[in-house]
Write an enzyme that holds these catalytic residues in place. Structure first.
Site, PDB file in Angstrom:
ATOM      1  N   ARG A  39     -58.143   3.366  -1.460  1.00 44.17           N
ATOM      2  CA  ARG A  39     -58.344   4.660  -0.816  1.00 44.17           C
ATOM      3  C   ARG A  39     -59.379   5.408  -1.610  1.00 44.17           C
ATOM      4  O   ARG A  39     -59.174   5.766  -2.744  1.00 44.17           O
ATOM      5  CB  ARG A  39     -57.056   5.467  -0.825  1.00 44.17           C
ATOM      6  CG  ARG A  39     -56.038   4.860   0.037  1.00 44.17           C
ATOM      7  CD  ARG A  39     -55.143   5.925   0.554  1.00 44.17           C
ATOM      8  NE  ARG A  39     -53.868   5.344   0.877  1.00 44.17           N
ATOM      9  CZ  ARG A  39     -52.745   6.035   0.833  1.00 44.17           C
ATOM     10  NH1 ARG A  39     -52.761   7.270   0.436  1.00 44.17           N
ATOM     11  NH2 ARG A  39     -51.637   5.456   1.166  1.00 44.17           N
ATOM     12  N   TYR A  72     -42.426   2.325   8.952  1.00 42.81           N
ATOM     13  CA  TYR A  72     -42.483   3.790   9.080  1.00 42.81           C
ATOM     14  C   TYR A  72     -41.825   4.248  10.382  1.00 42.81           C
ATOM     15  O   TYR A  72     -41.132   5.263  10.423  1.00 42.81           O
ATOM     16  CB  TYR A  72     -43.937   4.276   9.002  1.00 42.81           C
ATOM     17  CG  TYR A  72     -44.501   4.173   7.597  1.00 42.81           C
ATOM     18  CD1 TYR A  72     -44.250   5.158   6.653  1.00 42.81           C
ATOM     19  CD2 TYR A  72     -45.247   3.066   7.203  1.00 42.81           C
ATOM     20  CE1 TYR A  72     -44.737   5.060   5.356  1.00 42.81           C
ATOM     21  CE2 TYR A  72     -45.744   2.951   5.916  1.00 42.81           C
ATOM     22  CZ  TYR A  72     -45.479   3.949   4.988  1.00 42.81           C
ATOM     23  OH  TYR A  72     -45.954   3.837   3.711  1.00 42.81           O
ATOM     24  N   ASP A  84     -55.761   7.287   9.059  1.00 43.19           N
ATOM     25  CA  ASP A  84     -54.510   6.820   8.455  1.00 43.19           C
ATOM     26  C   ASP A  84     -53.906   5.739   9.341  1.00 43.19           C
ATOM     27  O   ASP A  84     -54.179   5.688  10.545  1.00 43.19           O
ATOM     28  CB  ASP A  84     -53.514   7.971   8.285  1.00 43.19           C
ATOM     29  CG  ASP A  84     -52.427   7.595   7.277  1.00 43.19           C
ATOM     30  OD1 ASP A  84     -52.652   7.748   6.059  1.00 43.19           O
ATOM     31  OD2 ASP A  84     -51.373   7.088   7.707  1.00 43.19           O
ATOM     32  N   ARG A 135     -59.649  19.560   2.603  1.00 42.90           N
ATOM     33  CA  ARG A 135     -58.276  19.419   3.088  1.00 42.90           C
ATOM     34  C   ARG A 135     -57.652  20.793   3.361  1.00 42.90           C
ATOM     35  O   ARG A 135     -56.921  20.957   4.325  1.00 42.90           O
ATOM     36  CB  ARG A 135     -57.480  18.660   2.025  1.00 42.90           C
ATOM     37  CG  ARG A 135     -56.003  18.516   2.252  1.00 42.90           C
ATOM     38  CD  ARG A 135     -55.747  17.347   3.162  1.00 42.90           C
ATOM     39  NE  ARG A 135     -54.333  17.012   3.225  1.00 42.90           N
ATOM     40  CZ  ARG A 135     -53.452  17.640   4.007  1.00 42.90           C
ATOM     41  NH1 ARG A 135     -53.833  18.627   4.765  1.00 42.90           N
ATOM     42  NH2 ARG A 135     -52.192  17.253   4.020  1.00 42.90           N
ATOM     43  N   ARG A 147     -57.080  12.290  -2.970  1.00 46.83           N
ATOM     44  CA  ARG A 147     -56.973  13.614  -3.558  1.00 46.83           C
ATOM     45  C   ARG A 147     -57.565  13.723  -4.942  1.00 46.83           C
ATOM     46  O   ARG A 147     -57.462  14.750  -5.570  1.00 46.83           O
ATOM     47  CB  ARG A 147     -55.499  14.013  -3.565  1.00 46.83           C
ATOM     48  CG  ARG A 147     -55.001  14.288  -2.172  1.00 46.83           C
ATOM     49  CD  ARG A 147     -53.528  14.104  -2.057  1.00 46.83           C
ATOM     50  NE  ARG A 147     -53.175  12.690  -2.146  1.00 46.83           N
ATOM     51  CZ  ARG A 147     -51.943  12.241  -2.061  1.00 46.83           C
ATOM     52  NH1 ARG A 147     -50.961  13.066  -1.917  1.00 46.83           N
ATOM     53  NH2 ARG A 147     -51.705  10.943  -2.121  1.00 46.83           N
TER      54      ARG A 147
HETATM   55  O1  CP3 Z   1     -58.509   7.406   1.412  1.00 43.67           O
HETATM   56  C1  CP3 Z   1     -59.091   7.421   2.484  1.00 43.67           C
HETATM   57  O2  CP3 Z   1     -59.588   8.428   2.941  1.00 43.67           O
HETATM   58  C2  CP3 Z   1     -59.197   6.179   3.284  1.00 43.67           C
HETATM   59  C3  CP3 Z   1     -58.391   6.308   4.497  1.00 43.67           C
HETATM   60  C4  CP3 Z   1     -56.927   5.982   4.328  1.00 43.67           C
HETATM   61  C5  CP3 Z   1     -55.852   6.933   4.229  1.00 43.67           C
HETATM   62  N1  CP3 Z   1     -54.693   6.257   4.321  1.00 43.67           N
HETATM   63  C6  CP3 Z   1     -55.989   8.402   4.090  1.00 43.67           C
HETATM   64  C7  CP3 Z   1     -54.858   9.175   3.531  1.00 43.67           C
HETATM   65  C8  CP3 Z   1     -56.364   4.726   4.371  1.00 43.67           C
HETATM   66  C9  CP3 Z   1     -57.076   3.384   4.368  1.00 43.67           C
HETATM   67  C10 CP3 Z   1     -54.941   4.910   4.392  1.00 43.67           C
HETATM   68  C11 CP3 Z   1     -54.012   3.792   4.529  1.00 43.67           C
HETATM   69  C12 CP3 Z   1     -52.566   4.025   4.463  1.00 43.67           C
HETATM   70  N2  CP3 Z   1     -51.858   5.127   4.861  1.00 43.67           N
HETATM   71  C13 CP3 Z   1     -51.659   3.026   4.050  1.00 43.67           C
HETATM   72  C14 CP3 Z   1     -52.010   1.620   3.651  1.00 43.67           C
HETATM   73  C15 CP3 Z   1     -52.603   1.532   2.286  1.00 43.67           C
HETATM   74  C16 CP3 Z   1     -51.640   1.848   1.193  1.00 43.67           C
HETATM   75  O3  CP3 Z   1     -51.836   2.861   0.522  1.00 43.67           O
HETATM   76  O4  CP3 Z   1     -50.693   1.067   0.994  1.00 43.67           O
HETATM   77  C17 CP3 Z   1     -50.364   3.599   4.136  1.00 43.67           C
HETATM   78  C18 CP3 Z   1     -49.068   2.918   3.757  1.00 43.67           C
HETATM   79  C19 CP3 Z   1     -50.495   4.915   4.659  1.00 43.67           C
HETATM   80  C20 CP3 Z   1     -49.414   5.901   5.003  1.00 43.67           C
HETATM   81  C21 CP3 Z   1     -49.567   7.145   4.212  1.00 43.67           C
HETATM   82  N3  CP3 Z   1     -50.559   8.095   4.427  1.00 43.67           N
HETATM   83  C22 CP3 Z   1     -48.793   7.566   3.113  1.00 43.67           C
HETATM   84  C23 CP3 Z   1     -47.610   6.807   2.539  1.00 43.67           C
HETATM   85  C24 CP3 Z   1     -49.315   8.820   2.695  1.00 43.67           C
HETATM   86  C25 CP3 Z   1     -48.783   9.729   1.624  1.00 43.67           C
HETATM   87  C26 CP3 Z   1     -49.313   9.275   0.285  1.00 43.67           C
HETATM   88  C27 CP3 Z   1     -48.818  10.137  -0.854  1.00 43.67           C
HETATM   89  O5  CP3 Z   1     -49.012   9.690  -1.975  1.00 43.67           O
HETATM   90  O6  CP3 Z   1     -48.294  11.228  -0.622  1.00 43.67           O
HETATM   91  C28 CP3 Z   1     -50.451   9.103   3.491  1.00 43.67           C
HETATM   92  C29 CP3 Z   1     -51.342  10.279   3.401  1.00 43.67           C
HETATM   93  C30 CP3 Z   1     -52.804  10.033   3.214  1.00 43.67           C
HETATM   94  N4  CP3 Z   1     -53.558   9.114   3.901  1.00 43.67           N
HETATM   95  C31 CP3 Z   1     -53.679  10.744   2.336  1.00 43.67           C
HETATM   96  C32 CP3 Z   1     -54.977  10.218   2.544  1.00 43.67           C
HETATM   97  C33 CP3 Z   1     -56.256  10.680   1.905  1.00 43.67           C
HETATM   98  C34 CP3 Z   1     -53.278  11.920   1.444  1.00 43.67           C
HETATM   99  C35 CP3 Z   1     -53.006  13.080   2.341  1.00 43.67           C
HETATM  100  C36 CP3 Z   1     -53.375  14.412   1.785  1.00 43.67           C
HETATM  101  O7  CP3 Z   1     -54.553  14.684   1.552  1.00 43.67           O
HETATM  102  O8  CP3 Z   1     -52.457  15.216   1.651  1.00 43.67           O
END
Ligand code: CP3
Length: 322
Positions: A2, A128, A52, A15, A6
């Site tokens: 990713r 999920y 996402d 954001r 953040r």
């Molecule tokens: O980073 C990027 O911008 C690339 C795009 C991307 C995101 N999520 C943005 C995101 C990608 C490729 C993902 C994949 C994703 N999302 C996965 C598979 C990869 C992995 O990490 O295993 C999964 C399981 C998710 C589901 C998801 N989305 C979770 C569990 C969370 C919370 C994470 C946490 O630590 O709280 C997210 C949120 C998310 N997706 C964020 C981003 C940048 C953070 C959201 C924020 O800014 O508040």
């Protein structure tokens, strides 16, 4: 893994202007900006679309939201009637803002920067949808798998079709590479991993290759252990993304002889920085740098990662890897 997460101050500022996380994902202008931020700062070789994996259940009609500090939340599927209400036909229409963002990106990224589209694998997305969010033990998903095998199979089939449709539409919009994240593959027994991670992913790759023969596909069956070898042999993918636990010499002999590999620096080592980071990066490059290889982390970059460590990493990889 990713990139736009953040750890970037400019991401955190963007954001704050975006409202809910899904509103952010579905606003093409903001999604384009979030995708470009890490490219501007570090000139990575590839940009991954800001989106996402959970936009798919949302587009299927399930309620999805993100809670500050708690991550993703969904109204968990309770029974077959909930399955009946999911609407696969309208998926591509519902996700058109994502494709708009890709089309804009493919017009504005430098030609040498690859544009990666992505989706979650059916198993990971199903966890999920059935758990209602992140889980430690996947009790609900495993309960469906064991006690309601027909409903579970129906959900997995619906998700396989949705994943293909979503990825195919991303290629039509300008994605040049596709990556599929099976983040929770490692929660399955080896037999279940073959049945519910390897099999559906192989079928999705087969359909993608038939529709878009020139688009490379990267699979990330995280923590798949020895089943990585089956992925290299059977999935038809062009590349495998390795989590940090995969042994480098084993990967070189068992995987890289068949497919390209990507990985696998531990995100904690990137936080540590210093000579420990340098040594680890050089160790990975020495083991895998002679074959088809994409340097990457073994999982997502952590929010507390110091910016200067990322710059240091890019410098060592470019200096060492050529
Ligand atoms: O980073 C990027 O911008 C690339 C795009 C991307 C995101 N999520 C943005 C995101 C990608 C490729 C993902 C994949 C994703 N999302 C996965 C598979 C990869 C992995 O990490 O295993 C999964 C399981 C998710 C589901 C998801 N989305 C979770 C569990 C969370 C919370 C994470 C946490 O630590 O709280 C997210 C949120 C998310 N997706 C964020 C981003 C940048 C953070 C959201 C924020 O800014 O508040």
């Amino acid at each position: 893994m990713r990139q736009a997460g953040r750890y970037l101050p400019e991401y955190r500022a963007l954001r704050r202007t975006a409202g809910g996380f899904l509103d952010f994902c579905f606003n093409p202008e903001l999604a384009v900006e979030a995708t470009l931020q890490p490219i501007r700062r570090y000139e990575f070789d590839a940009a991954i679309l800001f989106s996402d994996i959970l936009v798919v259940p949302h587009a299927l009609g399930q309620k999805v939201w993100f809670e500050e500090g708690r991550g993703p939340r969904l109204e968990a599927l309770a029974d077959a009637a909930d399955l009946d209400r999911l609407e696969g036909e309208a998926l591509v229409e519902a996700l058109h803002p994502v494709y708009t963002a890709l089309a804009v990106l493919s017009g504005c990224l430098p030609p040498e920067t690859a544009l990666i589209g992505f989706a979650g694998a059916p198993w990971t997305v199903a966890t999920y949808m059935l758990e209602g969010g992140s889980s430690r033990d996947f009790a609900c998903a495993k309960h469906w798998m064991a006690e309601r095998p027909q409903d579970f199979a129906r959900l997995m089939e619906l998700l396989a079709r949705a994943t293909f449709d979503h990825l195919s539409a991303q290629v039509a919009a300008g994605a040049e590479v596709l990556q599929i994240f099976d983040s929770w593959a490692g929660a399955l027994s080896l037999d279940d991993m073959r049945r519910w991670s390897l099999e559906p992913l192989s079928e999705i790759v087969r359909r993608l290759k038939a529709a878009h023969p020139d688009v490379p596909v990267i699979l990330f069956p995280r923590a798949a252990g020895e089943v990585y070898r089956d992925f290299a042999r059977e999935s038809g993918a062009d590349a495998l993304s390795l989590d940090s636990s995969v042994d480098l010499m084993w990967a070189r002999e068992e995987l890289q002889t068949r497919v390209a590999v990507q990985g696998n620096l531990d995100p904690q080592t990137l936080i540590a920085g210093g000579t420990r980071l340098d040594d680890e990066v050089r160790r990975i490059l020495a083991a895998l740098g002679q074959g088809p290889f994409i340097f990457n982390l073994g999982h997502g970059i952590l929010p507390e990662t110091p910016l200067e460590n990322v710059a240091r990493l890019v410098r060592i990889v470019r200096d060492t890897g050529g």
